[in-house]
Motif scaffolding. Structure first.
Motif, PDB file in Angstrom:
ATOM      1  N   LEU A   1       0.841  -1.198   0.000  1.00  0.00           N
ATOM      2  CA  LEU A   1       0.000   0.000   0.000  1.00  0.00           C
ATOM      3  C   LEU A   1       0.875   1.247   0.000  1.00  0.00           C
ATOM      4  CD1 LEU A   1      -2.872  -0.814   2.496  1.00  0.00           C
ATOM      5  CD2 LEU A   1      -2.986  -0.652   0.032  1.00  0.00           C
ATOM      6  N   SER A   2       0.539   2.160  -0.864  1.00  0.00           N
ATOM      7  CA  SER A   2       1.214   3.449  -0.883  1.00  0.00           C
ATOM      8  C   SER A   2       0.141   4.530  -0.797  1.00  0.00           C
ATOM      9  CB  SER A   2       2.030   3.610  -2.165  1.00  0.00           C
ATOM     10  OG  SER A   2       1.164   3.639  -3.282  1.00  0.00           O
ATOM     11  N   GLU A   3       0.566   5.766  -0.691  1.00  0.00           N
ATOM     12  CA  GLU A   3      -0.387   6.880  -0.586  1.00  0.00           C
ATOM     13  C   GLU A   3      -1.250   6.961  -1.842  1.00  0.00           C
ATOM     14  OE1 GLU A   3      -2.276   9.464   1.648  1.00  0.00           O
ATOM     15  OE2 GLU A   3      -0.446   8.476   2.311  1.00  0.00           O
ATOM     16  N   GLU A   4      -0.645   6.684  -2.991  1.00  0.00           N
ATOM     17  CA  GLU A   4      -1.391   6.725  -4.258  1.00  0.00           C
ATOM     18  C   GLU A   4      -2.461   5.635  -4.300  1.00  0.00           C
ATOM     19  OE1 GLU A   4      -0.436   5.635  -8.848  1.00  0.00           O
ATOM     20  OE2 GLU A   4       1.085   6.755  -7.736  1.00  0.00           O
ATOM     21  N   ASN A   5      -2.091   4.426  -3.878  1.00  0.00           N
ATOM     22  CA  ASN A   5      -3.051   3.314  -3.884  1.00  0.00           C
ATOM     23  C   ASN A   5      -4.176   3.543  -2.889  1.00  0.00           C
ATOM     24  OD1 ASN A   5      -1.535   2.015  -5.794  1.00  0.00           O
ATOM     25  ND2 ASN A   5      -0.491   0.691  -4.348  1.00  0.00           N
ATOM     26  N   LEU A   6      -3.858   4.107  -1.718  1.00  0.00           N
ATOM     27  CA  LEU A   6      -4.897   4.386  -0.728  1.00  0.00           C
ATOM     28  C   LEU A   6      -5.866   5.442  -1.239  1.00  0.00           C
ATOM     29  CD1 LEU A   6      -2.961   4.360   2.643  1.00  0.00           C
ATOM     30  CD2 LEU A   6      -4.675   2.753   1.878  1.00  0.00           C
ATOM     31  N   GLY A   7      -5.365   6.472  -1.901  1.00  0.00           N
ATOM     32  CA  GLY A   7      -6.233   7.503  -2.461  1.00  0.00           C
ATOM     33  C   GLY A   7      -7.165   6.939  -3.516  1.00  0.00           C
ATOM     34  N   ARG A   8      -6.643   6.064  -4.361  1.00  0.00           N
ATOM     35  CA  ARG A   8      -7.472   5.444  -5.393  1.00  0.00           C
ATOM     36  C   ARG A   8      -8.543   4.555  -4.764  1.00  0.00           C
ATOM     37  NH1 ARG A   8      -4.469   1.522  -9.240  1.00  0.00           N
ATOM     38  NH2 ARG A   8      -2.860   2.522  -8.037  1.00  0.00           N
ATOM     39  N   LEU A   9      -8.181   3.812  -3.733  1.00  0.00           N
ATOM     40  CA  LEU A   9      -9.132   2.946  -3.047  1.00  0.00           C
ATOM     41  C   LEU A   9     -10.228   3.766  -2.374  1.00  0.00           C
ATOM     42  CD1 LEU A   9      -9.839   0.048  -2.176  1.00  0.00           C
ATOM     43  CD2 LEU A   9      -8.402   0.422  -0.176  1.00  0.00           C
ATOM     44  N   ARG A  10      -9.847   4.878  -1.731  1.00  0.00           N
ATOM     45  CA  ARG A  10     -10.847   5.745  -1.096  1.00  0.00           C
ATOM     46  C   ARG A  10     -11.818   6.310  -2.114  1.00  0.00           C
ATOM     47  NH1 ARG A  10      -6.444   8.481   1.952  1.00  0.00           N
ATOM     48  NH2 ARG A  10      -6.245   7.300   3.868  1.00  0.00           N
ATOM     49  N   ARG A  11     -11.304   6.768  -3.263  1.00  0.00           N
ATOM     50  CA  ARG A  11     -12.182   7.323  -4.296  1.00  0.00           C
ATOM     51  C   ARG A  11     -13.155   6.272  -4.813  1.00  0.00           C
ATOM     52  NH1 ARG A  11      -7.425   9.773  -5.817  1.00  0.00           N
ATOM     53  NH2 ARG A  11      -7.030   8.246  -7.463  1.00  0.00           N
ATOM     54  N   GLN A  12     -12.689   5.042  -4.978  1.00  0.00           N
ATOM     55  CA  GLN A  12     -13.571   3.983  -5.453  1.00  0.00           C
ATOM     56  C   GLN A  12     -14.657   3.670  -4.436  1.00  0.00           C
ATOM     57  OE1 GLN A  12     -11.048   0.674  -6.339  1.00  0.00           O
ATOM     58  NE2 GLN A  12     -10.385   1.505  -8.303  1.00  0.00           N
ATOM     59  N   LEU A  13     -14.327   3.680  -3.153  1.00  0.00           N
ATOM     60  CA  LEU A  13     -15.319   3.378  -2.123  1.00  0.00           C
ATOM     61  C   LEU A  13     -16.330   4.501  -1.965  1.00  0.00           C
ATOM     62  CD1 LEU A  13     -13.131   1.672   0.613  1.00  0.00           C
ATOM     63  CD2 LEU A  13     -14.785   0.601  -0.901  1.00  0.00           C
ATOM     64  N   VAL A  14     -15.887   5.746  -2.111  1.00  0.00           N
ATOM     65  CA  VAL A  14     -16.793   6.880  -1.933  1.00  0.00           C
ATOM     66  C   VAL A  14     -17.774   6.978  -3.090  1.00  0.00           C
ATOM     67  CG1 VAL A  14     -16.872   9.409  -1.905  1.00  0.00           C
ATOM     68  CG2 VAL A  14     -15.252   8.197  -0.461  1.00  0.00           C
ATOM     69  N   THR A  15     -17.319   6.727  -4.305  1.00  0.00           N
ATOM     70  CA  THR A  15     -18.187   6.893  -5.474  1.00  0.00           C
ATOM     71  C   THR A  15     -19.095   5.694  -5.707  1.00  0.00           C
ATOM     72  OG1 THR A  15     -16.483   6.012  -6.937  1.00  0.00           O
ATOM     73  CG2 THR A  15     -16.540   8.407  -6.616  1.00  0.00           C
ATOM     74  N   ARG A  16     -18.915   4.642  -4.977  1.00  0.00           N
ATOM     75  CA  ARG A  16     -19.724   3.434  -5.184  1.00  0.00           C
ATOM     76  C   ARG A  16     -21.131   3.631  -4.622  1.00  0.00           C
ATOM     77  NH1 ARG A  16     -17.223  -2.287  -5.011  1.00  0.00           N
ATOM     78  NH2 ARG A  16     -15.706  -0.920  -5.934  1.00  0.00           N
ATOM     79  N   ASN A  17     -22.116   3.140  -5.338  1.00  0.00           N
ATOM     80  CA  ASN A  17     -23.502   3.211  -4.888  1.00  0.00           C
ATOM     81  C   ASN A  17     -23.801   1.958  -4.079  1.00  0.00           C
ATOM     82  OD1 ASN A  17     -26.152   3.729  -4.479  1.00  0.00           O
ATOM     83  ND2 ASN A  17     -26.765   3.637  -6.627  1.00  0.00           N
ATOM     84  N   TRP A  18     -23.858   2.105  -2.761  1.00  0.00           N
ATOM     85  CA  TRP A  18     -23.997   0.946  -1.885  1.00  0.00           C
ATOM     86  C   TRP A  18     -25.411   0.381  -1.892  1.00  0.00           C
ATOM     87  CZ3 TRP A  18     -19.894  -1.538  -0.452  1.00  0.00           C
ATOM     88  CH2 TRP A  18     -18.704  -0.847  -0.389  1.00  0.00           C
ATOM     89  N   ARG A  19     -26.394   1.137  -2.367  1.00  0.00           N
ATOM     90  CA  ARG A  19     -27.764   0.617  -2.388  1.00  0.00           C
ATOM     91  C   ARG A  19     -27.898  -0.589  -3.319  1.00  0.00           C
ATOM     92  NH1 ARG A  19     -31.521   2.977   0.626  1.00  0.00           N
ATOM     93  NH2 ARG A  19     -31.124   5.106   1.229  1.00  0.00           N
TER      94      ARG A  19
END
Length: 48
Positions: free
Chosen positions: A21-39
């Motif tokens: 894990l690097s800072e770049e990978n964590l940022g990408r993972l956070r963006r993917q989780l935030v934009t995901r529609n959990w419904r």
């Protein structure tokens, strides 16, 4: 498989996974989780 051996393999794989894990990978993972529609993933309740 022996439970102690299984836990050892899981621990080793977690350490290896976290070491990549690097800072770049964590940022990408956070963006993917935030934009995901959990419904979409929540199962709807069945009415009887």
């Amino acid at each position: 498989m022996d439970p102690k051996l299984t836990i050892l393999f899981m621990l080793i794989s977690c350490v290896i996974g976290l070491s990549h894990l690097s800072e770049e990978n964590l940022g990408r993972l956070r963006r993917q989780l935030v934009t995901r529609n959990w419904r979409e993933y929540v199962p709807s309740r069945l009415r009887i």
